[in-house]
Design a protein around this motif. Sequence first.
Motif, PDB file in Angstrom:
ATOM      1  N   THR A 199       0.833  -1.199   0.000  1.00 18.79           N
ATOM      2  CA  THR A 199       0.000   0.000   0.000  1.00 18.79           C
ATOM      3  C   THR A 199       0.868   1.249   0.000  1.00 18.79           C
ATOM      4  O   THR A 199       0.592   2.206  -0.723  1.00 18.79           O
ATOM      5  CB  THR A 199      -0.935  -0.001   1.226  1.00 18.79           C
TER       6      THR A 199
ATOM      7  N   ILE B 123       0.835   4.095  -2.887  1.00 15.82           N
ATOM      8  CA  ILE B 123       0.553   5.504  -2.605  1.00 15.82           C
ATOM      9  C   ILE B 123       1.705   6.379  -3.071  1.00 15.82           C
ATOM     10  O   ILE B 123       1.497   7.453  -3.640  1.00 15.82           O
ATOM     11  CB  ILE B 123       0.262   5.697  -1.101  1.00 15.82           C
ATOM     12  N   GLY B 124       2.929   5.947  -2.859  1.00 15.60           N
ATOM     13  CA  GLY B 124       4.091   6.705  -3.342  1.00 15.60           C
ATOM     14  C   GLY B 124       4.106   6.822  -4.851  1.00 15.60           C
ATOM     15  O   GLY B 124       4.427   7.874  -5.404  1.00 15.60           O
TER      16      GLY B 124
ATOM     17  N   VAL C 292       1.432   6.632  -6.930  1.00 10.52           N
ATOM     18  CA  VAL C 292       0.316   7.460  -7.374  1.00 10.52           C
ATOM     19  C   VAL C 292       0.586   8.932  -7.075  1.00 10.52           C
ATOM     20  O   VAL C 292       0.265   9.804  -7.878  1.00 10.52           O
ATOM     21  CB  VAL C 292      -1.005   6.999  -6.713  1.00 10.52           C
ATOM     22  N   SER C 293       1.199   9.224  -5.933  1.00 13.28           N
ATOM     23  CA  SER C 293       1.462  10.618  -5.586  1.00 13.28           C
ATOM     24  C   SER C 293       2.447  11.254  -6.558  1.00 13.28           C
ATOM     25  O   SER C 293       2.428  12.465  -6.745  1.00 13.28           O
ATOM     26  CB  SER C 293       1.978  10.731  -4.152  1.00 13.28           C
ATOM     27  N   LYS C 294       3.299  10.467  -7.191  1.00 15.78           N
ATOM     28  CA  LYS C 294       4.212  11.016  -8.196  1.00 15.78           C
ATOM     29  C   LYS C 294       3.494  11.288  -9.507  1.00 15.78           C
ATOM     30  O   LYS C 294       3.937  12.114 -10.303  1.00 15.78           O
ATOM     31  CB  LYS C 294       5.378  10.062  -8.428  1.00 15.78           C
TER      32      LYS C 294
ATOM     33  N   ILE D 205       0.361  12.484  -9.740  1.00 16.36           N
ATOM     34  CA  ILE D 205      -0.504  13.648  -9.575  1.00 16.36           C
ATOM     35  C   ILE D 205       0.375  14.885  -9.448  1.00 16.36           C
ATOM     36  O   ILE D 205       1.211  14.959  -8.555  1.00 16.36           O
ATOM     37  CB  ILE D 205      -1.397  13.499  -8.326  1.00 16.36           C
TER      38      ILE D 205
ATOM     39  N   TYR E 201       1.757  18.396  -8.390  1.00 11.10           N
ATOM     40  CA  TYR E 201       1.590  19.196  -7.185  1.00 11.10           C
ATOM     41  C   TYR E 201       1.688  20.664  -7.563  1.00 11.10           C
ATOM     42  O   TYR E 201       2.643  21.078  -8.201  1.00 11.10           O
ATOM     43  CB  TYR E 201       2.670  18.849  -6.163  1.00 11.10           C
TER      44      TYR E 201
END
Length: 66
Positions: free
Chosen positions: A27, A31-32, A34-36, A38, A40
């Motif tokens: 997980t 999450i790491g 997916v966060s890259k 999106i 910022y």
Amino acid sequence: MEKKRVIAAAAILAATAAGLLVLAAVTGIFIGFVSKLIPYKQLETLNELAYTVNKRNGNTVYIREE
């Protein structure tokens, strides 16, 4: 007989804990990743967006359109 039950329960508990650790790691990696994906955008404050045209009229705030 009771000793076998305790050992079996300990083995089930250990397997469950190991499975939860693997799930947490997967997980975290997801999450790491997916966060890259999106982008910022730095948040802007009202002070950066607002300006005053005529200071004699009081506290009128105009918002700049982008």
